[in-house]
Design a protein around this motif. Structure first.
Motif, short mmCIF file in Angstrom:
data_model
loop_
_atom_site.label_atom_id
_atom_site.label_comp_id
_atom_site.label_asym_id
_atom_site.label_seq_id
_atom_site.Cartn_x
_atom_site.Cartn_y
_atom_site.Cartn_z
N GLY A 165 0.82 -1.21 0.00
CA GLY A 165 0.00 0.00 0.00
C GLY A 165 0.85 1.24 0.00
O GLY A 165 1.23 1.74 1.07
N ALA A 166 1.14 1.77 -1.20
CA ALA A 166 1.95 2.99 -1.30
C ALA A 166 1.09 4.21 -1.60
O ALA A 166 1.62 5.28 -1.92
N ASP A 167 -0.23 4.04 -1.50
CA ASP A 167 -1.14 5.18 -1.65
C ASP A 167 -1.34 5.80 -0.27
O ASP A 167 -2.22 5.41 0.49
N LEU A 168 -0.50 6.77 0.05
CA LEU A 168 -0.55 7.41 1.37
C LEU A 168 -1.23 8.78 1.31
O LEU A 168 -1.23 9.51 2.31
N GLN A 169 -1.80 9.09 0.15
CA GLN A 169 -2.48 10.37 -0.01
C GLN A 169 -3.96 10.28 0.35
O GLN A 169 -4.48 11.11 1.09
N ARG A 170 -4.62 9.27 -0.16
CA ARG A 170 -6.07 9.16 0.06
C ARG A 170 -6.35 8.57 1.43
O ARG A 170 -5.79 7.54 1.81
N PRO A 171 -7.23 9.19 2.20
CA PRO A 171 -7.56 8.67 3.54
C PRO A 171 -8.15 7.25 3.45
O PRO A 171 -8.98 6.98 2.60
N ALA A 172 -7.69 6.39 4.33
CA ALA A 172 -8.20 5.01 4.45
C ALA A 172 -7.90 4.15 3.23
O ALA A 172 -8.48 3.06 3.10
N THR A 213 -0.51 2.58 -5.90
CA THR A 213 0.02 3.94 -5.75
C THR A 213 -1.11 4.97 -5.68
O THR A 213 -2.26 4.67 -5.97
N ALA A 214 -0.76 6.18 -5.31
CA ALA A 214 -1.75 7.25 -5.17
C ALA A 214 -2.16 7.77 -6.54
O ALA A 214 -1.39 7.76 -7.49
N GLY A 215 -3.41 8.24 -6.61
CA GLY A 215 -3.91 8.86 -7.82
C GLY A 215 -4.30 10.30 -7.56
O GLY A 215 -4.34 10.76 -6.41
N LEU A 261 -7.01 13.65 -9.16
CA LEU A 261 -8.20 13.89 -9.97
C LEU A 261 -7.84 14.20 -11.42
O LEU A 261 -8.65 14.04 -12.32
N SER A 262 -6.61 14.64 -11.63
CA SER A 262 -6.13 14.90 -12.98
C SER A 262 -4.62 14.76 -12.99
O SER A 262 -3.98 14.69 -11.94
N VAL A 263 -4.06 14.68 -14.18
CA VAL A 263 -2.61 14.54 -14.30
C VAL A 263 -1.94 15.84 -13.85
O VAL A 263 -2.30 16.93 -14.32
N ASP A 264 -1.00 15.75 -12.90
CA ASP A 264 -0.25 16.93 -12.49
C ASP A 264 1.22 16.55 -12.33
O ASP A 264 1.57 15.38 -12.23
N GLU A 265 2.05 17.56 -12.27
CA GLU A 265 3.50 17.32 -12.24
C GLU A 265 3.93 16.61 -10.96
O GLU A 265 4.81 15.74 -10.98
N GLU A 266 3.31 16.96 -9.83
CA GLU A 266 3.66 16.34 -8.55
C GLU A 266 3.37 14.84 -8.57
O GLU A 266 4.19 14.03 -8.12
N MET A 267 2.21 14.50 -9.11
CA MET A 267 1.83 13.09 -9.18
C MET A 267 2.79 12.31 -10.06
O MET A 267 3.26 11.22 -9.70
N MET A 268 3.11 12.87 -11.23
CA MET A 268 3.99 12.18 -12.16
C MET A 268 5.40 12.00 -11.59
O MET A 268 6.04 10.98 -11.75
N GLU A 269 5.85 13.00 -10.87
CA GLU A 269 7.19 12.91 -10.28
C GLU A 269 7.23 11.83 -9.20
O GLU A 269 8.20 11.06 -9.11
N GLU A 270 6.17 11.78 -8.38
CA GLU A 270 6.14 10.78 -7.31
C GLU A 270 6.13 9.36 -7.85
O GLU A 270 6.91 8.50 -7.41
N ILE A 271 5.25 9.08 -8.80
CA ILE A 271 5.15 7.71 -9.31
C ILE A 271 6.38 7.34 -10.12
O ILE A 271 6.78 6.16 -10.18
N GLN A 272 7.03 8.32 -10.73
CA GLN A 272 8.26 8.04 -11.45
C GLN A 272 9.38 7.66 -10.47
O GLN A 272 10.18 6.75 -10.75
N ARG A 273 9.41 8.32 -9.31
CA ARG A 273 10.42 7.97 -8.30
C ARG A 273 10.15 6.58 -7.72
O ARG A 273 11.09 5.83 -7.43
#
Length: 488
Positions: free
Chosen positions: A135-142, A188-190, A192-204
């Motif tokens: 579980g690497a989705d630490l953004q969404r609650p629960a 991994t975390a998702g 609501l839309s593609v953003d730079e922060e999200m892309m950088e995190e999943i790339q790392r």
């Protein structure tokens, strides 16, 4: 999802069958209608253009104008090209020589990524593997709690830590090696839309665990936007394949048909319902057959093999043919049938469905009502349904929350099933000889012949059993209708 498209194509090909030979103009006309049907289904415009040209070329190469049955040839050309658009062959997984095989899931928020992770774990487990979920989705609650709840139902461990998702993913792979788990599925975390922060995190995350497969989870109800998002992810992560979710929805299905051609990556799995078992490997040829109304017998068989216990199914079949089938057995078979998934999906897999049958009208609640009716019966009533009279029927209806009419319908259908299966038994030699000797044809039925020394007429077994258990003064034969007249 493809009901509207399937109906449109069936209508087009139905009109085609009324024609004899086809000219090139006829083929263009048919393919023009097919083009409109695909565009209305929200299939990508470029995909439709290429599809139309490819089908026409197939038709011309096959010499359809001179074919004796051109309609079938056109359908075959459409089917072959549809398989090609959907990806050709089913994707085959290979496993790492040194376990574990690492799989990274990516996608926007709300597409069903966490549920897909658990479904994927269940699928790998059915293949004899020992998966672990990370579980690497630490953004969404629960999100982690949801993953743990789903994993608990399939007995698969979950690893997660608070803090940095990149470190959590890396430690999850190490935990898999420590526990001897051979497949790691990283959720991994998702956004609501593609953003730079999200892309950088999943790339790392991808750089830290070096996945063997990166699967993009795509909501097939989103339409062409989902395909565009997949292209954006592919630029950053180099996707290996896609998982289509919500394929049981009522959207037009264009994203599912366009995904492979637009993104250039195969569809690996599809989710066909909310339950964890509503998940299957994607077979382009089977989906093409379903869209063209040819059914999907292979998937239907696979689901039946998974849901039904072979030995129990054989016993039930023997009991049914032998006339020993009870309502308890009927209940067991219904409960096994429910494991195969929504009835609507099963009906869509059946080939040559009668005209007018709409799978969307199939109600799974009907099975639930039937179960409730049978479970409201006593043991004797399930074994010998003939003892159920009006008062018993009312009691059963109240206990099951149904009506006396529904109880009566179930009993009638069950009796017809038993009667039908009894008729499938082959008569033995003695019965065949008796059939040859007894009766002559009269008025379209066989009338029993009564010998001189015979002083009685045989009656149906059900009546005989009921008479033996009843008070003659209270017994009324009129409920069974008028008995046949006999020449004495």
């Amino acid at each position: 999802m493809f009901e509207i498209l399937s109906d449109r194509l069936s209508g087009i090909f139905g009109r085609l069958r009324s024609k004899g030979r086809l000219s090139e103009g006829d083929i263009d006309e048919v393919l023009g209608e097919v083009r409109i049907a695909l565009l209305e289904a929200d299939v990508n415009l470029n995909v439709v253009k290429e599809f139309q040209l490819a089908v026409k070329q197939r038709c011309l190469d096959a010499g359809i104008q001179k074919a004796l049955n051109p309609a079938q040839q056109v359908v075959k050309s459409v089917n072959d090209e549809l398989i090609n658009v959907l990806g050709g062959d089913a994707m085959k997984f290979s496993y790492a020589e040194k376990p574990p095989t690492v799989i990274l899931l990516a996608g926007l928020q709300g597409v069903g990524k966490t549920t897909s992770a658990a479904k994927l774990a269940r699928w790998f487990k059915s293949q004899g593997r020992n998966p672990i979920l990370v579980g690497a989705d630490l953004q969404r609650p629960a999100a982690v709690q949801q993953l743990q709840t789903l994993a608990q139902s399939i007995d698969v461990p979950v690893f997660s830590n608070t803090g940095d998702p990149v470190e959590t993913a890396k430690e999850g792979v190490l935990e898999a090696e420590h526990l001897g788990r051979d497949v790691v599925i990283c959720d991994t975390a998702g956004r609501l839309s593609v953003d730079e922060e999200m892309m950088e995190e999943i790339q790392r995350i991808s750089d830290s665990i070096t996945p063997h497969y990166t699967l993009f989870v795509i909501d097939s109800m989103t339409g062409q936007d989902a395909v565009n998002v997949a292209e954006a992810f592919d630029e950053k992560l180099e996707l290996d394949a896609m998982i289509l979710t919500k394929l049981d929805g009522d959207a037009r299905g264009g994203a599912a048909l366009s995904a492979k051609s637009v993104v250039g990556k195969p569809i690996a799995f599809v989710s066909t319902g909310e339950k964890l078992e509503d998940f299957e490997q994607f077979h382009p040829d089977r989906l093409a057959n379903r869209i063209l109304g040819m059914g999907d017998v292979l998937t239907l068989i696979e689901k039946a093999e998974e849901a039904f216990d072979k030995d129990e199914a054989e016993k039930a079949a023997l009991k049914l043919i032998g006339g020993q089938f009870t309502l308890d057995d009927f209940l067991d078979q219904m409960q096994q049938l429910k494991k195969m998934g929504p009835l609507q999906n099963l009906v869509e897999m059946m080939p040559d469905m009668p005209q007018g049958v709409d799978s969307s009208d199939i109600d799974d609640g009907h099975l639930i009502r039937l179960e409730a009716i049978i479970q409201s019966m006593t043991a004797d009533e399930r074994t010998v349904p003939v003892i159920i009279d009006g008062s018993r029927r009312s009691r059963i209806a109240k206990g099951s929350g149904t009506t006396a009419h529904e109880v009566g319908q179930l009993l009638k259908q069950f009796k017809e099933i038993k009667k039908l299966m009894k008729g499938q038994k082959k008569p033995n030699r003695k019965q065949r000889n008796k059939k040859k000797q007894g009766g002559k044809r009269k008025g379209g039925r066989t009338t029993p012949r009564i010998s001189k020394d015979q002083d009685s007429i045989s009656v149906p077994k059900e009546i005989e059993e009921l008479v033996s258990q009843s008070d003659p003064k209270e017994f009324d034969l009129s409920k069974f209708g008028t008995l046949p007249e006999h020449d004495m």
